[in-house]
Design a protein around this motif. Sequence first.
Motif, PDB file in Angstrom:
ATOM      1  N   ALA A   1       2.484   0.931 -12.484  1.00 28.13           N
ATOM      2  CA  ALA A   1       3.386   0.308 -11.507  1.00 28.13           C
ATOM      3  C   ALA A   1       2.710   0.233 -10.141  1.00 28.13           C
ATOM      4  CB  ALA A   1       4.681   1.111 -11.414  1.00 28.13           C
ATOM      5  N   ALA A   2       1.941   1.249  -9.796  1.00 28.33           N
ATOM      6  CA  ALA A   2       1.233   1.251  -8.512  1.00 28.33           C
ATOM      7  C   ALA A   2       0.198   0.133  -8.467  1.00 28.33           C
ATOM      8  CB  ALA A   2       0.572   2.603  -8.292  1.00 28.33           C
ATOM      9  N   LEU A   3      -0.530  -0.047  -9.560  1.00 28.06           N
ATOM     10  CA  LEU A   3      -1.553  -1.102  -9.604  1.00 28.06           C
ATOM     11  C   LEU A   3      -0.934  -2.495  -9.521  1.00 28.06           C
ATOM     12  CD1 LEU A   3      -3.852   0.483 -12.327  1.00 28.06           C
ATOM     13  CD2 LEU A   3      -4.563  -0.098 -10.005  1.00 28.06           C
ATOM     14  N   LYS A   4       0.284  -2.652 -10.034  1.00 27.44           N
ATOM     15  CA  LYS A   4       0.949  -3.957 -10.008  1.00 27.44           C
ATOM     16  C   LYS A   4       1.287  -4.400  -8.584  1.00 27.44           C
ATOM     17  CE  LYS A   4       2.912  -3.927 -14.663  1.00 27.44           C
ATOM     18  NZ  LYS A   4       4.160  -3.895 -15.472  1.00 27.44           N
ATOM     19  N   ASN A   5       1.291  -3.455  -7.639  1.00 25.83           N
ATOM     20  CA  ASN A   5       1.587  -3.820  -6.260  1.00 25.83           C
ATOM     21  C   ASN A   5       0.444  -4.602  -5.611  1.00 25.83           C
ATOM     22  OD1 ASN A   5       4.248  -2.554  -5.122  1.00 25.83           O
ATOM     23  ND2 ASN A   5       3.378  -1.000  -6.477  1.00 25.83           N
ATOM     24  N   LYS A   6      -0.754  -4.500  -6.200  1.00 27.47           N
ATOM     25  CA  LYS A   6      -1.922  -5.235  -5.704  1.00 27.47           C
ATOM     26  C   LYS A   6      -2.042  -5.087  -4.189  1.00 27.47           C
ATOM     27  CE  LYS A   6      -1.749  -8.615  -9.440  1.00 27.47           C
ATOM     28  NZ  LYS A   6      -1.656 -10.046  -9.822  1.00 27.47           N
TER      29      LYS A   6
ATOM     30  N   GLU B   1       0.831  -1.208   0.000  1.00 26.02           N
ATOM     31  CA  GLU B   1       0.000   0.000   0.000  1.00 26.02           C
ATOM     32  C   GLU B   1       0.863   1.254   0.000  1.00 26.02           C
ATOM     33  OE1 GLU B   1      -3.652   2.056   2.535  1.00 26.02           O
ATOM     34  OE2 GLU B   1      -2.843   0.102   3.123  1.00 26.02           O
ATOM     35  N   GLU B   2       1.940   1.227   0.773  1.00 25.80           N
ATOM     36  CA  GLU B   2       2.846   2.384   0.819  1.00 25.80           C
ATOM     37  C   GLU B   2       3.518   2.593  -0.546  1.00 25.80           C
ATOM     38  OE1 GLU B   2       4.291   2.406   5.493  1.00 25.80           O
ATOM     39  OE2 GLU B   2       5.338   1.139   4.042  1.00 25.80           O
ATOM     40  N   LYS B   3       3.927   1.491  -1.155  1.00 24.81           N
ATOM     41  CA  LYS B   3       4.542   1.604  -2.484  1.00 24.81           C
ATOM     42  C   LYS B   3       3.542   2.157  -3.490  1.00 24.81           C
ATOM     43  CE  LYS B   3       7.628  -2.382  -1.816  1.00 24.81           C
ATOM     44  NZ  LYS B   3       7.965  -3.749  -2.304  1.00 24.81           N
ATOM     45  N   ALA B   4       2.318   1.637  -3.449  1.00 29.40           N
ATOM     46  CA  ALA B   4       1.299   2.105  -4.393  1.00 29.40           C
ATOM     47  C   ALA B   4       0.979   3.576  -4.177  1.00 29.40           C
ATOM     48  CB  ALA B   4       0.035   1.256  -4.243  1.00 29.40           C
ATOM     49  N   GLN B   5       0.903   3.983  -2.918  1.00 23.20           N
ATOM     50  CA  GLN B   5       0.615   5.383  -2.611  1.00 23.20           C
ATOM     51  C   GLN B   5       1.736   6.291  -3.111  1.00 23.20           C
ATOM     52  OE1 GLN B   5      -2.290   6.525  -1.086  1.00 23.20           O
ATOM     53  NE2 GLN B   5      -1.499   8.520  -1.708  1.00 23.20           N
ATOM     54  N   SER B   6       2.971   5.853  -2.923  1.00 21.73           N
ATOM     55  CA  SER B   6       4.117   6.636  -3.381  1.00 21.73           C
ATOM     56  C   SER B   6       4.108   6.786  -4.906  1.00 21.73           C
ATOM     57  CB  SER B   6       5.416   5.978  -2.920  1.00 21.73           C
ATOM     58  OG  SER B   6       6.539   6.676  -3.414  1.00 21.73           O
TER      59      SER B   6
END
Length: 395
Positions: free
Chosen positions: A103-108, A75-80
């Motif tokens: 790239a954010a969506l790929k973090n699932k 979630e933190e990666k996606a938010q960033s």
Amino acid sequence: MASPAVQNDSDDDDVFAEAFTRHKYKNAFNEDNWEEEFDKIPMFMKTAPDEIDPKEYPELAHIQAIIHDEDRTPEEKAQSLKNEGNAFFKEKNYLKAIVAYTAALKNKCGDQDLDTVLLTNRAAAHFHLGNMRSSLNDAAAAKKIKPDHLKALIRGAQCCIELCNFATAMQWCEEGLRAHPTDKKLQDLRTSANKHKRAAERDARKAKVKEKKLANEKEALMAAIKERGIKLLQSVKPRQSGSDGEDDDEGSSTAIAELSLDGLSSHQATGAQVFLDEQHALHWPVLFLYPEHQQSDFISAFCENNCFVDHFAVMFGEELPPWDVDRKYHLQNLQLFFEDEERETFYKVDPESSLLKVLQHKRFFVKVGTPSFIILVNGSSFWKTYLSGKKIRGM
């Protein structure tokens, strides 16, 4: 003693040096605290600060984010990455924004609210790039997660309008207005989609009427050609041995095209095509060739009931063609032929004949929708050479 050229170069160097001392480098460190600023660069730091403020230590903050990326939650990666995409979007760098959102969506990360925002943001970036189908797909994916998401509903309706899917656009608007009945944007989009839908339906009705009219005209045209016995040439097969007889016309190896406008395709090449007038007379585009001068004449609408001499009176009347330098193409000197390529035979045409009479000849075939004829000067040296060895017949 220095030459004038050397003296001038020296003067220029002095001027440059003086200007260099007067102007300071704009991006240089401050003279009073340069050591402190120099110590903020990660490569030259003697000791790392206890707390890293991204505004004070931007380079160090980026390095730390890279080092500790594995420690962050999805979630933190996606938010960033979402924040990075938003920054690119504000700069109108939509391609990089799409890369960041993807790239954010790929973090699932599993956060439905965040995923919905990422999809609608990416849909907006695609929309600004003109990728309407991709934008619509993202809006639909966002709506699937949150059916009442306003931005997704608006974007989906906009994409459908741009793709001319007006009925579907209205469905998006209706879904949106059930959840947001007072939203002005959705109301305006529904009005626009309905207006375009009615216009498209009206245009479709007009096109259908026009298509039917053209079909009837084509049918009448084909019937007129057929009832006159005019033959449209599709192809010429190689001559068979023993087919030199003069009376074997019925045994021709020429393939006659089916009566259709495919055999009348001269319109694309010449801008003219055979048509049937209100008096039920056919008008043909006709080509006249002058092989002696490699010239040609084109009549876009030669009425079948007119005689060749009627047109010749205009073509070779008071003024002869400019390419006729010998001034010999006078009406009384001309001979008219059509060629039977399969039989390698020239048929001499009486200029007093009507076009229809010639087109109905058993050995005349209309090629590419345009009857063609050859004009020669009777008795000229070229006439003798051109016809030498060829079979000549009268109609």
